[in-house]
Design a protein around this motif. Structure first.
Motif, PDB file in Angstrom:
ATOM      1  N   ARG A 310       0.830  -1.222  -0.192  1.00 20.92           N
ATOM      2  CA  ARG A 310       0.233  -0.108  -0.032  1.00 20.92           C
ATOM      3  C   ARG A 310       1.019   1.176   0.092  1.00 20.92           C
ATOM      4  O   ARG A 310       2.040   1.233   0.279  1.00 20.92           O
ATOM      5  CB  ARG A 310      -0.905  -0.066   1.241  1.00 20.92           C
ATOM      6  N   LEU A 311       0.360   2.234  -0.491  1.00 21.99           N
ATOM      7  CA  LEU A 311       0.935   3.761  -0.359  1.00 21.99           C
ATOM      8  C   LEU A 311       0.459   4.530   0.794  1.00 21.99           C
ATOM      9  O   LEU A 311      -0.663   4.139   1.394  1.00 21.99           O
ATOM     10  CB  LEU A 311       0.515   4.569  -1.660  1.00 21.99           C
ATOM     11  N   CYS A 312       1.200   5.444   1.202  1.00 24.93           N
ATOM     12  CA  CYS A 312       0.873   6.235   2.276  1.00 24.93           C
ATOM     13  C   CYS A 312      -0.305   7.224   1.884  1.00 24.93           C
ATOM     14  O   CYS A 312      -0.185   7.635   0.631  1.00 24.93           O
ATOM     15  CB  CYS A 312       2.075   7.108   2.699  1.00 24.93           C
ATOM     16  N   SER A 313      -1.320   7.137   2.746  1.00 20.15           N
ATOM     17  CA  SER A 313      -2.645   7.947   2.195  1.00 20.15           C
ATOM     18  C   SER A 313      -2.367   9.386   2.057  1.00 20.15           C
ATOM     19  O   SER A 313      -3.157  10.149   1.399  1.00 20.15           O
ATOM     20  CB  SER A 313      -3.717   7.635   3.268  1.00 20.15           C
ATOM     21  N   HIS A 314      -1.496   9.885   2.883  1.00 19.39           N
ATOM     22  CA  HIS A 314      -1.158  11.299   2.410  1.00 19.39           C
ATOM     23  C   HIS A 314      -0.690  11.379   1.253  1.00 19.39           C
ATOM     24  O   HIS A 314       0.193  11.134   0.600  1.00 19.39           O
ATOM     25  CB  HIS A 314      -0.068  11.722   3.459  1.00 19.39           C
ATOM     26  N   ALA A 315      -1.538  12.408   0.544  1.00 15.24           N
ATOM     27  CA  ALA A 315      -1.312  12.422  -1.128  1.00 15.24           C
ATOM     28  C   ALA A 315       0.090  13.174  -1.344  1.00 15.24           C
ATOM     29  O   ALA A 315       0.613  12.743  -2.644  1.00 15.24           O
ATOM     30  CB  ALA A 315      -2.496  13.405  -1.387  1.00 15.24           C
ATOM     31  N   CYS A 333     -11.538   3.801  10.992  1.00 12.77           N
ATOM     32  CA  CYS A 333     -12.109   3.195   9.439  1.00 12.77           C
ATOM     33  C   CYS A 333     -11.282   2.068   9.020  1.00 12.77           C
ATOM     34  O   CYS A 333     -11.890   1.143   8.210  1.00 12.77           O
ATOM     35  CB  CYS A 333     -12.169   4.168   8.490  1.00 12.77           C
ATOM     36  N   GLY A 334      -9.929   2.043   9.395  1.00 12.37           N
ATOM     37  CA  GLY A 334      -8.968   1.019   8.796  1.00 12.37           C
ATOM     38  C   GLY A 334      -8.862   0.995   7.242  1.00 12.37           C
ATOM     39  O   GLY A 334      -8.310   0.103   6.667  1.00 12.37           O
ATOM     40  N   VAL A 335      -9.152   2.236   6.636  1.00 12.08           N
ATOM     41  CA  VAL A 335      -9.039   2.469   5.202  1.00 12.08           C
ATOM     42  C   VAL A 335      -7.702   3.005   4.917  1.00 12.08           C
ATOM     43  O   VAL A 335      -7.092   2.700   3.920  1.00 12.08           O
ATOM     44  CB  VAL A 335     -10.269   2.940   4.623  1.00 12.08           C
ATOM     45  N   VAL A 336      -7.472   3.950   5.744  1.00  8.74           N
ATOM     46  CA  VAL A 336      -6.051   4.781   5.119  1.00  8.74           C
ATOM     47  C   VAL A 336      -4.850   4.247   5.938  1.00  8.74           C
ATOM     48  O   VAL A 336      -4.906   3.512   7.096  1.00  8.74           O
ATOM     49  CB  VAL A 336      -6.372   6.185   5.552  1.00  8.74           C
ATOM     50  N   ASN A 337      -3.853   4.275   5.375  1.00  7.70           N
ATOM     51  CA  ASN A 337      -2.516   4.059   5.989  1.00  7.70           C
ATOM     52  C   ASN A 337      -1.474   4.837   6.014  1.00  7.70           C
ATOM     53  O   ASN A 337      -1.332   5.830   4.906  1.00  7.70           O
ATOM     54  CB  ASN A 337      -2.059   2.825   5.090  1.00  7.70           C
ATOM     55  N   TYR A 338      -0.634   4.877   6.751  1.00  8.58           N
ATOM     56  CA  TYR A 338       0.292   6.202   6.989  1.00  8.58           C
ATOM     57  C   TYR A 338       1.633   5.679   7.288  1.00  8.58           C
ATOM     58  O   TYR A 338       1.812   4.962   8.179  1.00  8.58           O
ATOM     59  CB  TYR A 338      -0.043   7.206   8.110  1.00  8.58           C
ATOM     60  N   CYS A 339       2.782   6.008   6.741  1.00 12.78           N
ATOM     61  CA  CYS A 339       4.323   5.882   7.027  1.00 12.78           C
ATOM     62  C   CYS A 339       4.560   6.592   8.291  1.00 12.78           C
ATOM     63  O   CYS A 339       5.732   6.101   8.455  1.00 12.78           O
ATOM     64  CB  CYS A 339       4.851   6.323   5.767  1.00 12.78           C
ATOM     65  N   SER A 340       4.028   7.647   8.706  1.00 11.54           N
ATOM     66  CA  SER A 340       4.567   8.427   9.822  1.00 11.54           C
ATOM     67  C   SER A 340       3.426   9.027  10.543  1.00 11.54           C
ATOM     68  O   SER A 340       2.174   9.182  10.101  1.00 11.54           O
ATOM     69  CB  SER A 340       5.605   9.269   9.639  1.00 11.54           C
ATOM     70  N   ARG A 341       3.737   9.464  11.382  1.00 11.58           N
ATOM     71  CA  ARG A 341       2.617  10.070  12.499  1.00 11.58           C
ATOM     72  C   ARG A 341       2.530  11.688  11.749  1.00 11.58           C
ATOM     73  O   ARG A 341       1.236  12.173  12.008  1.00 11.58           O
ATOM     74  CB  ARG A 341       2.989  10.394  14.059  1.00 11.58           C
ATOM     75  N   ALA A 342       3.400  11.946  11.387  1.00  9.95           N
ATOM     76  CA  ALA A 342       3.325  13.429  10.750  1.00  9.95           C
ATOM     77  C   ALA A 342       2.364  13.458   9.539  1.00  9.95           C
ATOM     78  O   ALA A 342       1.399  14.383   9.383  1.00  9.95           O
ATOM     79  CB  ALA A 342       4.556  13.857  10.338  1.00  9.95           C
ATOM     80  N   CYS A 343       2.534  12.338   8.599  1.00 11.80           N
ATOM     81  CA  CYS A 343       1.589  12.286   7.618  1.00 11.80           C
ATOM     82  C   CYS A 343       0.162  11.961   7.993  1.00 11.80           C
ATOM     83  O   CYS A 343      -0.684  12.556   7.604  1.00 11.80           O
ATOM     84  CB  CYS A 343       1.982  11.225   6.756  1.00 11.80           C
ATOM     85  N   GLN A 344      -0.016  11.196   9.028  1.00 10.14           N
ATOM     86  CA  GLN A 344      -1.353  10.938   9.530  1.00 10.14           C
ATOM     87  C   GLN A 344      -1.968  12.067  10.326  1.00 10.14           C
ATOM     88  O   GLN A 344      -3.019  12.182  10.089  1.00 10.14           O
ATOM     89  CB  GLN A 344      -1.084   9.851  10.794  1.00 10.14           C
TER      90      GLN A 344
END
Length: 388
Positions: A310-315, A333-344
């Motif tokens: 998967r890709l990081c959900s931050h565009a 939701c369990g749909v989005v994924n993030y590589c870091s807390r900053a992107c989240q």
């Protein structure tokens, strides 16, 4: 008409021919003078020392706004083409000149970035390292290039290495080094990287790789917001000046950013680094995990590490997973994924806050598991609670 000596008079008036002869003579003299001046100028150019021309080309490379600017200067003459390959020139190439797009990626672009990296250009080391690590699958050489840029004080490289250490990218879950990631974040934050400062604040609040300190974590997050707001104000002021100069009205939408609802212009947050923009374009044009080796360097296929990446959900991030369930997912939701807390945190305030809705399967899982902080799903994916 003949004279007594038998000579003939000319039928043309000598007085009328004299100005024409003088004009021809003057014209010939001017042409000869111009030719001599051109030869003198050519000789003077050839007599210029190489060090002076290299210094001029280095200034041109440092101020180039696009690859075409540097190419136009180097292709002027043969001597410029030769001196343009000097390491002093390649080391000063500007980030805008290095910003290759994914659709323009080729062997020649790869070789140019490699020559700039060999010359000690930190931006080239970071950009080529990100491309090799995430796009071409050459983890070792990509990490080595980013490490070389980080040693030179490149803040984006420091933060990217911190994300790799937090996630154990390129390896297994056991390869994660939280303390090293926090130390790299601290170094990048000291150099002014806002995302690293935000990531370090969340680490301090959660006790992730460092000793937990809610007060220090909140202080760092407030500092990140202040820097973010200052950058947004500066960008908005420049946009307003440009709009006033062109006579066109500028409509800028605003969005909530960071952790405490700091309202900033969307344009300030919409400027991604050239490496992140390359990753976004690269994985938008081809499926994640598909084998791709457009560059001469051999690269193992990402599909060998398993499908379902998967890709990081931050565009504006573009980072992909290097193994399954590497990134954290939203606990609601369990749909989005993030590589870091900053992107989240950024994506939550920009878009996901209005889109996040609980799903039935996550509600069923919550009823079965009374602990809301428990890890759901298989593998090593962590659950991240949305930023409030």
């Amino acid at each position: 008409m003949k004279t007594r000596r038998g000579a003939c008079y000319s039928c043309h008036d000598p007085a009328a021919e004299a100005p024409e002869m003088h004009r021809r003579k003057r014209r010939r003299t001017a042409m000869e003078t111009a030719g001599c001046a051109g030869a003198a100028v050519g000789d003077l150019f050839e007599d210029l020392p190489d060090d002076l021309l290299v210094s001029i080309l280095a200034d041109v490379a440092a101020s180039a706004r696009s690859p075409a600017d540097l190419a136009g200067a180097i292709m002027t003459c043969k001597r410029f083409r030769e001196l343009g390959q000097n390491k002093v020139v390649l080391a000063k190439v500007s980030p805008r000149c290095l910003a290759v797009r994914a659709k323009s990626w080729s062997d020649s672009a790869h070789r140019f970035l490699q020559r700039c990296a060999d010359a000690g250009n930190l931006d080239a080391c970071y950009l080529l390292g990100m491309i090799r690590f995430y796009c071409l699958g050459s983890r070792g050489s990509g990490a080595a290039l980013m490490a070389a840029a980080a040693v030179g004080g490149h803040r984006e490289a420091l933060y990217s290495l911190a994300v790799i250490q937090f996630n154990g990218s390129g390896g297994s879950k056991d390869d994660r080094d939280l303390r090293a990631g926090a130390a790299l974040c601290a170094r990048a934050a000291s150099l002014g990287h806002v995302d690293a400062l935000r990531e370090l604040g969340h680490c301090l609040q959660d006790g992730y790789g460092v000793r937990r300190s809610l007060l220090d974590g909140r202080r760092l997050l407030i500092q990140a917001n202040a820097r973010e707001l200052a950058a947004a104000v500066t960008t908005s002021a420049s946009l307003l000046r440009a709009a006033a100069g062109s006579g066109k009205a500028s409509r800028r939408h605003s969005c909530l950013l960071s952790d405490f609802g700091c309202r900033a212009a969307a344009a300030a947050a919409g400027e991604a680094h050239a490496a992140n923009r390359f990753l976004v374009e690269w994985f938008a044009s081809q499926p994640l995990g598909a084998e791709s080796s457009p560059a001469p360097a051999p690269a193992p296929a990402a599909a060998e590490e398993g499908g379902g990446l998967r890709l990081c959900s931050h565009a504006l991030c573009g980072r992909p997973e290097t193994r399954r369930h590497e990134f954290r997912r939203c606990s609601v939701c369990g749909v989005v994924n993030y590589c870091s807390r900053a992107c989240q945190a950024l994506h939550w305030k920009m878009a996901h806050k209005a889109e996040c809705t609980p799903m039935d399967r996550w509600l069923d899982g919550a009823n079965a598991n009374p602990n809301p902080n428990a890890v759901a799903g298989a593998g090593d994916a962590a659950v991240v609670a949305p930023a409030l």
